[in-house]
Motif scaffolding. Sequence first.
Motif, mmCIF file in Angstrom:
data_model
loop_
_atom_site.group_PDB
_atom_site.id
_atom_site.type_symbol
_atom_site.label_atom_id
_atom_site.label_comp_id
_atom_site.label_asym_id
_atom_site.label_seq_id
_atom_site.Cartn_x
_atom_site.Cartn_y
_atom_site.Cartn_z
ATOM 1 N N ALA A 155 37.821 42.161 46.298
ATOM 2 C CA ALA A 155 38.689 41.051 46.882
ATOM 3 C C ALA A 155 39.691 41.491 47.240
ATOM 4 C CB ALA A 155 38.822 39.722 45.985
ATOM 5 N N ASN A 156 40.176 40.503 48.351
ATOM 6 C CA ASN A 156 41.756 40.731 48.744
ATOM 7 C C ASN A 156 42.618 39.722 48.174
ATOM 8 O OD1 ASN A 156 43.270 39.033 50.777
ATOM 9 N ND2 ASN A 156 43.731 41.065 51.429
ATOM 10 N N ASN A 158 45.401 37.665 48.609
ATOM 11 C CA ASN A 158 45.816 36.382 48.970
ATOM 12 C C ASN A 158 44.600 35.576 49.177
ATOM 13 O OD1 ASN A 158 48.664 36.879 49.151
ATOM 14 N ND2 ASN A 158 48.160 37.796 51.311
ATOM 15 N N TRP A 159 43.552 36.029 49.640
ATOM 16 C CA TRP A 159 42.133 35.409 49.851
ATOM 17 C C TRP A 159 42.014 34.890 48.396
ATOM 18 C CZ3 TRP A 159 37.519 36.407 47.696
ATOM 19 C CH2 TRP A 159 36.250 35.725 48.345
ATOM 20 N N LYS A 162 44.115 32.087 46.800
ATOM 21 C CA LYS A 162 44.019 30.814 47.668
ATOM 22 C C LYS A 162 42.717 30.093 47.284
ATOM 23 C CE LYS A 162 44.147 29.947 52.213
ATOM 24 N NZ LYS A 162 44.222 30.684 53.715
ATOM 25 N N LYS A 163 41.439 30.890 47.423
ATOM 26 C CA LYS A 163 40.221 30.382 47.031
ATOM 27 C C LYS A 163 40.176 29.847 45.618
ATOM 28 C CE LYS A 163 37.718 31.120 50.951
ATOM 29 N NZ LYS A 163 36.673 30.312 51.584
ATOM 30 N N ARG B 170 30.834 34.927 50.959
ATOM 31 C CA ARG B 170 31.788 34.398 52.016
ATOM 32 C C ARG B 170 31.350 33.187 52.831
ATOM 33 N NH1 ARG B 170 32.856 38.864 52.938
ATOM 34 N NH2 ARG B 170 31.545 39.184 51.105
#
Lengths: 170, 170
Positions: A155-156, A158-159, A162-163, B170
């Motif tokens: 995973a990244n 920020n993503w 946030k999620k 996703r």
Amino acid sequence: MKLTDAKFKFITSWGVFGSQWGINKTMAQIHGLLLVAEQPLSTEEVMETLQISRGNANMNIRSLIDWGLVYKESKIGERKEFFRGEKDIWVVSKRVVKMRHEKELLPLLRLLEELNCQEITDGDPKSITIYKETIQDISKFAKQADTMLTRVENANENWFWKKLMKLFIR
Amino acid sequence: MKLTDAKFKFITSWGVFGSQWGINKTMAQIHGLLLVAEQPLSTEEVMETLQISRGNANMNIRSLIDWGLVYKESKIGERKEFFRGEKDIWVVSKRVVKMRHEKELLPLLRLLEELNCQEITDGDPKSITIYKETIQDISKFAKQADTMLTRVENANENWFWKKLMKLFIR
DNA sequence: ACAAACTTTCAGTTTTTACTGAAAGTTTAA
DNA sequence: TTAAACTTTCAGTAAAAACTGAAAGTTTGT
């Protein structure tokens, strides 16, 4: 308070936290030292700062490199190796997650797989059923955890947060 | 393969996995034993099955009770205490997460708070800024992890996995 | 090809952690 | 109130993990 003192406090505590995880104290201290060091350090500097032997310093630095938490660097005109700590704490945690995943979850999955395949030939049928259910429950859970970890590892930052934050705010 | 052998294999391995986490081998073995035991067991039965001393058995059972992974039970007509393992693996993991959260993350948060408050009076201004940023980054991360863990601890299993799986596809 | 500069290894030692077993403590029933 | 049945504690011991330091190994420049 002096900057040096603050750094020492951080390093010492980082060592204690490390040892509460499976990471040995010295390894965690070296990692802490390199986290707050502005420049890459040599083995000598690590030995001196933390008051540890050459062998100890060398082994733990190797370990940190294996974990992907520290990088080897060379300076031009210097023959010595220097070591730079990974400063991005998100990257650090992903590496730790990955390592623990491999060393702790995967072997469990293998064991459960093996136990699931084993035919039980001897024992009370009802007991066998209960036992198999227990193993099944654990397997199911371990597999879900495995899927989740694999995804966290890719995973990244920020993503991810946030999620994840959104997810929990019902 | 006999049921007993399969159970022993499970228990032994569970001990190994436990010791890779911070949990000591015997504690994990007792937990494993109670996971696959159909009936609650007495201290004596635990001692006998795992070939350990009374003191060791007692201490580790207490620990497991503290962690909320084992419950004390009494049987009518029996004076002895019996111990039942928590079988719901989701509950087990929530308890482990909670314990590790308290013992490993909260102290880190306290340290970071303390370091954040400390005025640094002595040192090169630029270095101080870099140091403060490092501590800030770690704090921010630790706080997010804290929020997330707190929420996992209060989550309901089905809801949790459903949401999580959705999140990662996703 | 040599030796200086540096890194790695590992046998022996220290430190830390876990375990034993017997003694002390507690509860229950008569 | 006594004693049997059981649980807990803890000083001493055993086992495991980590560390030291010196010797062996490797790399680099001349």
